[in-house]
Design an enzyme around this catalytic site. Structure first.
Site, PDB file in Angstrom:
ATOM      1  N   GLU A 158       0.636  -1.376  -0.006  1.00  0.00           N
ATOM      2  CA  GLU A 158       0.000   0.035   0.156  1.00  0.00           C
ATOM      3  C   GLU A 158       1.439   1.665   0.113  1.00  0.00           C
ATOM      4  O   GLU A 158       1.513   1.368   0.880  1.00  0.00           O
ATOM      5  CB  GLU A 158      -1.225  -0.084   1.455  1.00  0.00           C
ATOM      6  CG  GLU A 158      -1.926   1.407   1.196  1.00  0.00           C
ATOM      7  CD  GLU A 158      -2.670   1.170   3.007  1.00  0.00           C
ATOM      8  OE1 GLU A 158      -2.401  -0.213   3.679  1.00  0.00           O
ATOM      9  OE2 GLU A 158      -3.438   1.689   2.522  1.00  0.00           O
ATOM     10  N   GLU A 253     -12.608   2.625   5.345  1.00  0.00           N
ATOM     11  CA  GLU A 253     -11.384   3.028   6.078  1.00  0.00           C
ATOM     12  C   GLU A 253     -11.372   3.941   6.677  1.00  0.00           C
ATOM     13  O   GLU A 253     -10.371   5.084   5.669  1.00  0.00           O
ATOM     14  CB  GLU A 253     -10.210   2.553   5.376  1.00  0.00           C
ATOM     15  CG  GLU A 253      -8.809   1.977   6.816  1.00  0.00           C
ATOM     16  CD  GLU A 253      -7.658   1.673   6.073  1.00  0.00           C
ATOM     17  OE1 GLU A 253      -7.077   2.859   5.269  1.00  0.00           O
ATOM     18  OE2 GLU A 253      -6.690   1.067   6.205  1.00  0.00           O
TER      19      GLU A 253
HETATM   20  O1  LIG Z   1      -1.049   3.764   8.416  1.00  0.00           O
HETATM   21  C1  LIG Z   1      -2.567   3.546   7.911  1.00  0.00           C
HETATM   22  O2  LIG Z   1      -3.094   4.832   7.214  1.00  0.00           O
HETATM   23  C2  LIG Z   1      -2.714   2.217   7.034  1.00  0.00           C
HETATM   24  O3  LIG Z   1      -4.092   2.594   5.963  1.00  0.00           O
HETATM   25  C3  LIG Z   1      -1.754   1.269   6.973  1.00  0.00           C
HETATM   26  O4  LIG Z   1      -3.316  -0.085   6.492  1.00  0.00           O
END
Ligand SMILES: O=C(O)C(=O)CO
Length: 275
Positions: A158, A253
């Site tokens: 990511e 999220e």
């Molecule tokens: O650290 C963060 O902001 C994340 O999205 C981890 O998955």
């Protein structure tokens, strides 16, 4: 065809319980997600240690089973997130801890039926050679890829915002690592919030790179709150992703602006349980 309840795409949502419902204790969050209509959830590494004790793991698994939700994503142990760490993949000297963290996450994933693991790449470490860190990253990711393959799982990598020393800022940064690694079960996690904050080209990410995306996450920007609190055309990008062939899930999220249950009002109840 599912009832889209006014949405322009049919991608299924999963709720991230490391940012949403954090006003509740960890073990109560899965039930709160279920009560809010979600059937699938994801977590960052839910324990303090890379290898939690059996009682802790059993209690966590029981909380998920009690709620009757699927866990579709877990982050590997990332170090001390509150202290600024963002993963161990490229952290020289912590290889053993990384390997133990992977093994315990894969065991937990096997027990829960979770088949996606987020391996945060790690910050640049003062005094360490960046090229050496990247080389270590390739061998640690290969290790994670092998471990995941044993249970038919995949790893996602990511780009992050908000952590100056974290070197993966754009989709291209991640794709470069993936190209060097050459493993089919290691893919891009396209978090639209992080990418937007870092100035990435979301039109390209959501139309050109779709085949390499293993997971998508959303929050509005600026602020990282629920959709509608910022200026990001989240619905439009999700529609583009679907049109370009993305068939995976969308991780919800964000840091709720207000109580978590109320912050979900942007998403019709009937759209929450399709995962
Ligand atoms: O650290 C963060 O902001 C994340 O999205 C981890 O998955």
């Amino acid at each position: 065809m599912a009832d889209l309840a006014g949405s322009r795409h049919a991608l299924p949502y999963v709720l991230n319980l490391s940012l949403v419902f954090t006003e509740l204790p960890l073990l109560d969050r899965a039930e709160a997600a279920r009560a809010a209509g979600f059937t699938a959830v994801e977590y960052w590494w839910p324990f303090e240690a890379p290898v939690p004790d059996d009682a802790e793991v059993d209690a966590f698994v029981a909380s998920v089973e009690r709620a009757g939700v699927a866990v579709t994503g877990l982050n590997f142990f990332p170090g001390d997130m509150a202290g600024g760490d963002r993963g161990l993949v490229t952290w020289p000297g912590r290889e053993d801890e990384f390997a133990r963290g992977i093994a315990s996450a894969i065991d937990l994933g096997e027990r829960l039926g979770c088949r996606r693991f987020n391996a945060l790449y790690g910050n640049r470490i003062d005094g360490a050679d960046p090229a050496g860190q990247d080389k270590l990253g390739l061998s640690n990711l290969a290790l994670a890829s092998d471990a995941a393959a044993r249970i038919g799982a995949e790893i996602v990598l990511e780009p992050l915002s908000g952590a100056e020393k974290y070197p993966l800022k754009t989709a291209d940064d991640v794709l470069k690592v993936l190209d060097e690694l050459g493993r089919d079960n290691v893919k891009l996690l396209a978090d639209l919030y992080h990418l937007a904050v870092n100035g990435d080209d979301l039109d390209t990410v959501t139309t050109v790179h779709t085949g390499r995306i293993g997971h998508v996450q959303i929050a509005d920007a600026p602020g990282r709150h629920q959709p509608g609190t910022g200026t990001l055309d989240i619905e439009g990008y999700l529609e583009k992703l679907q049109t370009a062939g993305y068939r995976g899930q969308v991780g919800v999220e964000y840091k709720p602006d207000g109580p978590s249950a109320e912050s979900l009002s942007w998403l019709p109840f009937e759209r929450r349980g399709l995962a």
